[in-house]
Motif scaffolding. Sequence first.
Motif, mmCIF file in Angstrom:
data_model
loop_
_atom_site.group_PDB
_atom_site.id
_atom_site.type_symbol
_atom_site.label_atom_id
_atom_site.label_comp_id
_atom_site.label_asym_id
_atom_site.label_seq_id
_atom_site.Cartn_x
_atom_site.Cartn_y
_atom_site.Cartn_z
ATOM 1 N N ILE A 91 15.171 43.470 30.289
ATOM 2 C CA ILE A 91 15.858 44.751 30.143
ATOM 3 C C ILE A 91 17.011 44.876 31.140
ATOM 4 C CG2 ILE A 91 14.323 45.994 31.740
ATOM 5 C CD1 ILE A 91 15.702 47.424 28.456
ATOM 6 N N GLY A 92 16.908 44.166 32.259
ATOM 7 C CA GLY A 92 17.967 44.211 33.272
ATOM 8 C C GLY A 92 19.278 43.612 32.810
ATOM 9 N N LYS A 93 19.248 42.829 31.732
ATOM 10 C CA LYS A 93 20.495 42.256 31.215
ATOM 11 C C LYS A 93 21.390 43.324 30.597
ATOM 12 C CE LYS A 93 19.156 37.451 30.639
ATOM 13 N NZ LYS A 93 18.938 36.312 29.703
ATOM 14 N N MET A 94 20.834 44.503 30.379
ATOM 15 C CA MET A 94 21.667 45.601 29.892
ATOM 16 C C MET A 94 22.603 46.114 30.984
ATOM 17 S SD MET A 94 20.968 45.797 26.741
ATOM 18 C CE MET A 94 20.806 44.001 26.895
ATOM 19 N N ALA A 95 22.378 45.673 32.223
ATOM 20 C CA ALA A 95 23.283 46.016 33.312
ATOM 21 C C ALA A 95 24.347 44.940 33.508
ATOM 22 C CB ALA A 95 22.490 46.209 34.611
ATOM 23 N N VAL A 96 24.301 43.886 32.676
ATOM 24 C CA VAL A 96 25.262 42.782 32.756
ATOM 25 C C VAL A 96 26.273 42.941 31.625
ATOM 26 C CG1 VAL A 96 25.541 40.271 32.654
ATOM 27 C CG2 VAL A 96 23.519 41.259 33.750
ATOM 28 N N PRO A 97 27.567 42.761 31.886
ATOM 29 C CA PRO A 97 28.565 42.878 30.813
ATOM 30 C C PRO A 97 28.232 41.964 29.632
ATOM 31 C CG PRO A 97 29.648 42.751 32.947
ATOM 32 C CD PRO A 97 28.185 42.478 33.192
ATOM 33 N N ALA A 98 28.347 42.487 28.412
ATOM 34 C CA ALA A 98 27.988 41.741 27.208
ATOM 35 C C ALA A 98 28.804 40.459 27.084
ATOM 36 C CB ALA A 98 28.184 42.618 25.975
ATOM 37 N N GLU A 99 30.086 40.497 27.461
ATOM 38 C CA GLU A 99 30.919 39.300 27.336
ATOM 39 C C GLU A 99 30.456 38.183 28.258
ATOM 40 O OE1 GLU A 99 33.105 42.314 30.001
ATOM 41 O OE2 GLU A 99 31.931 42.303 28.140
ATOM 42 N N LEU A 100 29.803 38.554 29.357
ATOM 43 C CA LEU A 100 29.261 37.543 30.268
ATOM 44 C C LEU A 100 27.972 36.952 29.705
ATOM 45 C CD1 LEU A 100 29.677 36.134 32.946
ATOM 46 C CD2 LEU A 100 28.460 38.002 34.082
ATOM 47 N N LEU A 101 27.130 37.809 29.108
ATOM 48 C CA LEU A 101 25.881 37.321 28.509
ATOM 49 C C LEU A 101 26.155 36.342 27.374
ATOM 50 C CD1 LEU A 101 23.637 40.517 28.223
ATOM 51 C CD2 LEU A 101 23.330 38.590 29.777
ATOM 52 N N ASN A 102 27.215 36.596 26.605
ATOM 53 C CA ASN A 102 27.515 35.793 25.418
ATOM 54 C C ASN A 102 28.635 34.784 25.642
ATOM 55 O OD1 ASN A 102 25.590 37.273 23.930
ATOM 56 N ND2 ASN A 102 27.092 38.877 23.514
ATOM 57 N N LYS A 103 28.970 34.496 26.873
ATOM 58 C CA LYS A 103 30.046 33.559 27.164
ATOM 59 C C LYS A 103 29.706 32.179 26.592
ATOM 60 C CE LYS A 103 32.730 31.433 30.889
ATOM 61 N NZ LYS A 103 32.955 31.331 32.355
ATOM 62 N N PRO A 104 30.574 31.592 25.777
ATOM 63 C CA PRO A 104 30.261 30.311 25.143
ATOM 64 C C PRO A 104 30.374 29.111 26.071
ATOM 65 C CG PRO A 104 32.454 31.064 24.509
ATOM 66 C CD PRO A 104 31.833 32.176 25.296
ATOM 67 N N GLY A 105 31.134 29.221 27.151
ATOM 68 C CA GLY A 105 31.306 28.099 28.069
ATOM 69 C C GLY A 105 30.396 28.196 29.275
ATOM 70 N N LYS A 106 30.534 27.236 30.179
ATOM 71 C CA LYS A 106 29.725 27.193 31.393
ATOM 72 C C LYS A 106 30.099 28.346 32.321
ATOM 73 C CE LYS A 106 28.365 24.131 35.186
ATOM 74 N NZ LYS A 106 28.562 22.801 35.826
ATOM 75 N N LEU A 107 29.078 28.947 32.939
ATOM 76 C CA LEU A 107 29.313 30.054 33.863
ATOM 77 C C LEU A 107 29.850 29.540 35.188
ATOM 78 C CD1 LEU A 107 26.014 32.088 33.330
ATOM 79 C CD2 LEU A 107 28.268 32.647 32.405
ATOM 80 N N THR A 108 30.732 30.301 35.800
ATOM 81 C CA THR A 108 31.167 29.992 37.160
ATOM 82 C C THR A 108 30.051 30.386 38.124
ATOM 83 O OG1 THR A 108 32.127 32.172 37.557
ATOM 84 C CG2 THR A 108 33.545 30.522 36.496
ATOM 85 N N ASP A 109 30.165 29.956 39.364
ATOM 86 C CA ASP A 109 29.148 30.303 40.369
ATOM 87 C C ASP A 109 29.042 31.821 40.530
ATOM 88 O OD1 ASP A 109 28.621 27.647 40.771
ATOM 89 O OD2 ASP A 109 29.831 27.472 42.602
ATOM 90 N N ASP A 110 30.184 32.504 40.555
ATOM 91 C CA ASP A 110 30.165 33.959 40.708
ATOM 92 C C ASP A 110 29.522 34.629 39.490
ATOM 93 O OD1 ASP A 110 31.348 33.802 43.155
ATOM 94 O OD2 ASP A 110 33.380 34.228 42.438
#
Length: 414
Positions: free
Chosen positions: A206-225
């Motif tokens: 449920i805490g992922k609702m506090a994360v921007p949707a575009e970050l949750l669904n990012k198709p590429g590799k996440l940066t460290d930040d």
Amino acid sequence: MLKRIAPDQLRLGMYVQEIPGPWMNHPFWRGSFKLEKYEDLKTLRSAKIEQILIDTTKGRDIVMEDEPKAAAAAPATAEIAAETTPEATLPRQAKIVVHVGAEQERVQAARVLTGSRRAIMTMFNETRMGKALDIRQAMPVVQEITASVARNSGALISLARLKTADDYTYMHSVAVCALMIALGHQLGLSAEETRQAGIAGLLHDIGKMAVPAELLNKPGKLTDDEFTSIKKHAQAGHAILRGVDGIGDAALDVSLHHHEKVDGSGYPFNLKGNQISMVAKMGAVCDVYDAITSNRPYKPGWEPGHSVKRMANNQGHFDEIILEAFIKSVGIFPTGSCVVMQSGKVGIVIDQHPGSLLTPKVKVFFSALTMAPLPIEIIDLATTRSGDKIASHVDPAKLHLPNLETIWASAAIA
């Protein structure tokens, strides 16, 4: 009835009548007791004991691999399918649910998933908009999932793997709920403990609702930040649930600790070993399994059987007893697994036999010897006299196989 069993056959809910051998081999001063604590189970299974005497008239019995299917399914019916309501004061009666084949349950499981997806999407999106979560909305979802798992756990769990990028977070929550319920039963938890584990699985992210949707669904590799931001969902989820009326300790615990690892390398607090509760260890296993077997925006899912093997080889991540029980609950060859037989036939696992990990039903459609399609055939390894057996898991991509989901999903009408 008294039975002598090996320590690795022990389950919560069994009545230990006698522990043979000198007291120095174990820390239990009581001569007989009901096995109700996970830590006691873990201690007994790791002690220098060859056999333990249990009394099946006072506690759970062992399910043997060679017992008939109906007998193996019996423990799942009355306990897992106990009626659940938000009002703890209401009396509850066990509902008898008959175990059915995956092909029979798949249609109903699909309906349950559709309804669950709508309910969870509404709950999560309201949370994203700042509205208070109403735990009563989750109760019917958990009840429907519990009933489907009782009838045939593999049907709903395997269907829940089929996600899109848009609904991944919601369907992942539903899948983890189902996996937690199946695992709770395998561990011998009570109906109420299993229900709470299911609620915890449903709300663990449920805490992922506090994360921007575009970050949750990012198709590429996440940066460290970006990864650091994603990791904050555990504490954000705990903060959300802490303010919910009627929320249980299990849901709070799992939301905060489902990314902890037994070797201390997890997050957010680097807890290790017994610092992590049993239900949080359950959440860690169920969360990872569904994540790695599902298609994600940045990578395709792994084949289920390969995923189980990789998890078993991942030393330090999971509690060994919890992982062993999990593998028993989904199968060594989980429904949806692509396997190659000793004969060279390739097929997809379409159903399990409760109590028997090595003899699922397999839908054969291809030959690894001729690299050509075969007439579709369903082989029940528990009853066939052909002598054929599963040799190993196989990566469908290496054989350039067609869409396995289409072949598997058509099992209901084959």
